[in-house]
Design an enzyme around this catalytic site. Structure first.
Site, PDB file in Angstrom:
ATOM      1  N   TYR A 208       0.854  -1.195   0.000  1.00 17.70           N
ATOM      2  CA  TYR A 208       0.000   0.000   0.000  1.00 17.70           C
ATOM      3  C   TYR A 208       0.891   1.246   0.000  1.00 17.70           C
ATOM      4  O   TYR A 208       1.777   1.392   0.833  1.00 17.70           O
ATOM      5  CB  TYR A 208      -0.893  -0.032   1.232  1.00 17.70           C
ATOM      6  CG  TYR A 208      -2.024   0.989   1.278  1.00 17.70           C
ATOM      7  CD1 TYR A 208      -2.256   1.895   0.244  1.00 17.70           C
ATOM      8  CD2 TYR A 208      -2.894   1.032   2.357  1.00 17.70           C
ATOM      9  CE1 TYR A 208      -3.294   2.808   0.294  1.00 17.70           C
ATOM     10  CE2 TYR A 208      -3.940   1.940   2.423  1.00 17.70           C
ATOM     11  CZ  TYR A 208      -4.122   2.829   1.396  1.00 17.70           C
ATOM     12  OH  TYR A 208      -5.155   3.732   1.453  1.00 17.70           O
ATOM     13  N   CYS A 209       0.671   2.139  -0.965  1.00 19.92           N
ATOM     14  CA  CYS A 209       1.373   3.418  -1.049  1.00 19.92           C
ATOM     15  C   CYS A 209       2.883   3.186  -1.064  1.00 19.92           C
ATOM     16  O   CYS A 209       3.384   2.419  -1.873  1.00 19.92           O
ATOM     17  CB  CYS A 209       0.922   4.336   0.087  1.00 19.92           C
ATOM     18  SG  CYS A 209       1.539   6.030  -0.045  1.00 19.92           S
TER      19      CYS A 209
END
Length: 586
Positions: free
Chosen positions: A322-323
């Site tokens: 994530y990210c």
């Protein structure tokens, strides 16, 4: 209106204002340089470049001045007509989505309507001045646009008591009690921030990690100085044979994926019959200053893979990043491809940038001068304070994440509403100096990872060597990882990629449980280098992207086995999820 009460409340407000000033000044030493000094100097230097373009030619200067005065005169003429009882069309209107001017007083009163329009004329003129300035370095122009937008948002008449009709009504109806409460809120926030204003976006006492957030049952099965590894307890009699390892960003805490049970992606995955492991990064201090990107790869992802194999009995896993956790995962996959390590069978990237050419407004904070300043501060402390990154993220959407709370907390004197996502947003983390410097330089400054010029542990990183199946999710309104930037990065990979665009933004677009029936997602656009062509041809689907991901995952990993016990009978759990590391405050 009670005049006596108003006078009394104004006196109390002044008294409370003295306490606020004391809370601000107490932690500041005499002659100490303000942390903002370098930022202000850089901002002035940037805006000066724009001013120089317009002032270099007298004709251009006259044109700019004439354009602004023409707007003011039009607003003044219309106001005179309205005061005379005529109906007139406004010179300019706010964006329909702009919540600052929703109160009826902005339209009903010719004076406040004129104030609003004068503000809009001024700010749009300033934006045009930057847009039309020729010959500027693109980075300087981007910074100028960002700075003008921040100043415009700050000086909005909606942010001041005497220029906001709603606040005037509130002050008169409460005889100024709102301002007393607001000044007390300001004092409390200054004390909480140790002299730095830490604007509350939610009721921080309404939530507690492990009590009503991050409550999915599980155990910490491993820990080292960089991370804890959590395995979640199964809720189905059988599970997918291939386990899933979540790699969250270290810039924020992992429980964005495990908020309340009804919003938890982790709980949903477990309920779908998936064995889920997640990394919970430590909130580092100066002792970890030398930990770099390669340490986060080796002691984070690589060590987690070793542990997952022991706990699950499976050598190969599916990884979800994530990210910035996805950026780390991508570089790890490239490293593994170069070194012949095939333990990750497939991967999902959630709002992950691999190529940073079009990385959005965060790029305004990264150039050689600003980065050198950040590195000097990190060298002194050993880390970047979590509040610095939190402030940068808030500035990306200051009209949503800063000024509404200034008005609500300090002028209306109200407490912010409890909101789990904003509690998580305020629960910031520190970044080790070495790791953060590598990230800023090799991603935002030089884009070296995408260009094949970066190294990890002595190995040149080439993301085109990644040839496993990938699910890449972007979100339509993302201010941190713009959708086209995510698309460009996904196209650097060599394996089969399913690119999906979810509605909403960086957080809400990801944390979108199917039961809510919110937003939508687009998929199956034409493959190729053009994001615009993909978007034009993509098919829209109502609701959450989560079931689409499950269908994709199951197509690659259909086999099932009996549900696994936590630790696999081989590892002794250390403590209950969510563990100690995630509870460490900055």
């Amino acid at each position: 209106m009670d005049v006596e009460a108003l006078a009394r409340n104004f006196a109390m407000m002044v008294e409370q204002g003295g306490k606020a000033m004391a809370a601000y000044l107490t932690p500041r030493e005499p002659a100490k340089t303000d942390d903002m000094a370098e930022d202000i100097a850089d901002a002035l230097k940037t805006v000066t470049h724009v001013a120089e373009y317009w002032m270099a030619d007298p004709q251009r200067t006259l044109e700019a001045q004439s354009r602004l005065m023409a707007g003011y005169l039009s607003v003044w003429a219309n106001t005179m007509k309205r005061l005379a009882g005529e109906e007139v069309d406004p010179v300019t209107r706010p964006d329909p989505k702009d919540a600052r001017f929703k109160d009826a007083g902005w339209q009903q009163s010719p004076i406040f309507d004129a104030l609003k329009q004068t503000y809009l004329v001024t700010t749009r003129w300033a934006e045009d001045m930057v847009q039309e300035a020729e010959g500027l370095d693109p980075h300087v122009k981007h910074k100028a646009e960002f700075l003008v937008r921040q100043v415009s948002n700050a000086i909005s008449p909606s942010n001041f008591v005497l220029t906001n009709p709603e606040l005037i009504r509130e002050t008169l109806s409460s005889s100024g009690e709102n301002l007393v409460k607001g000044m007390k809120n300001l004092t409390d926030d200054l004390i909480e921030g140790g002299g730095t204003l830490r604007i509350r976006q939610t009721d921080m006492k309404a939530f507690e990690v492990g009590r009503n957030l991050a409550t999915t049952p599980g155990k910490v099965i491993f820990e080292n100085e960089l991370m804890q590894l959590i395995q979640y307890e199964p809720t189905t009699p059988s599970v997918k044979k291939t386990p899933v390892l979540l790699v969250p960003p270290w810039i924020n805490k992992f429980y964005i994926l495990d908020l309340t049970p009804e919003k938890s992606l982790i709980k949903w995955l477990v309920d779908q019959g998936i064995t889920v492991f997640t990394i919970s990064w430590v909130n580092p201090d100066a002792r970890l200053a030398a930990k770099g990107f390669d340490d986060y790869m080796r002691e984070g992802i690589m060590t987690a893979l070793d542990t997952v194999a022991v706990a699950s009995g499976q050598r190969r896993v599916h990884a979800v990043g994530y990210c910035v956790g996805g950026t780390l995962l991508a570089t790890t996959l490239a490293y593994m491809a170069q070194t012949g390590d095939d333990r990750i069978a497939s991967a999902t990237f959630l709002t992950t940038q691999i190529d940073f050419t079009h990385a959005g407004d965060l790029k305004v904070f990264v150039d050689e001068e600003q980065l050198a300043s950040i590195e000097r501060k990190m060298k002194t402390m050993g880390y970047l304070e979590g509040s610095k990154m939190a402030s940068a993220f808030n500035l990306l959407r200051s009209n949503d994440l800063i000024w509404p709370y200034v008005v609500n907390n300090y002028m209306k004197g109200k407490a912010p509403f409890p909101f789990d996502l904003l509690f998580w947003n305020a629960d910031s983390t520190r970044m080790p100096a070495a790791n953060h410097s590598y990230y800023l330089r090799n991603c935002y400054l030089t884009n070296s990872i995408a260009r094949g010029l970066a190294e990890l542990s002595g190995v040149r990183i080439d993301v085109s060597k990644i040839n496993i199946p990938v699910y890449s999710l972007a979100t339509k309104e993302d201010h941190i990882a713009p959708a086209n930037s995510v698309y460009i990065g996904a196209n650097l990979l060599s394996g089969p990629v399913r690119y999906v665009l979810a509605g909403s933004g960086h957080i809400a677009g990801v944390v979108n449980p199917p039961a809510k029936g919110k937003y939508q997602y687009w998929a199956d656009g034409p493959t190729g280098p053009s994001y615009d062509l993909w978007a034009q041809g993509a098919q829209e689907h109502k609701g959450s992207w989560w079931p689409d991901w499950l269908t994709w995952f199951s197509s690659w990993h259909p086999d099932e086995v009996p549900a696994r016990v936590v630790g696999g009978g081989r590892l002794t759990p250390i403590e209950d999820a969510p563990g100690r590391y995630v509870k460490e405050k900055s």
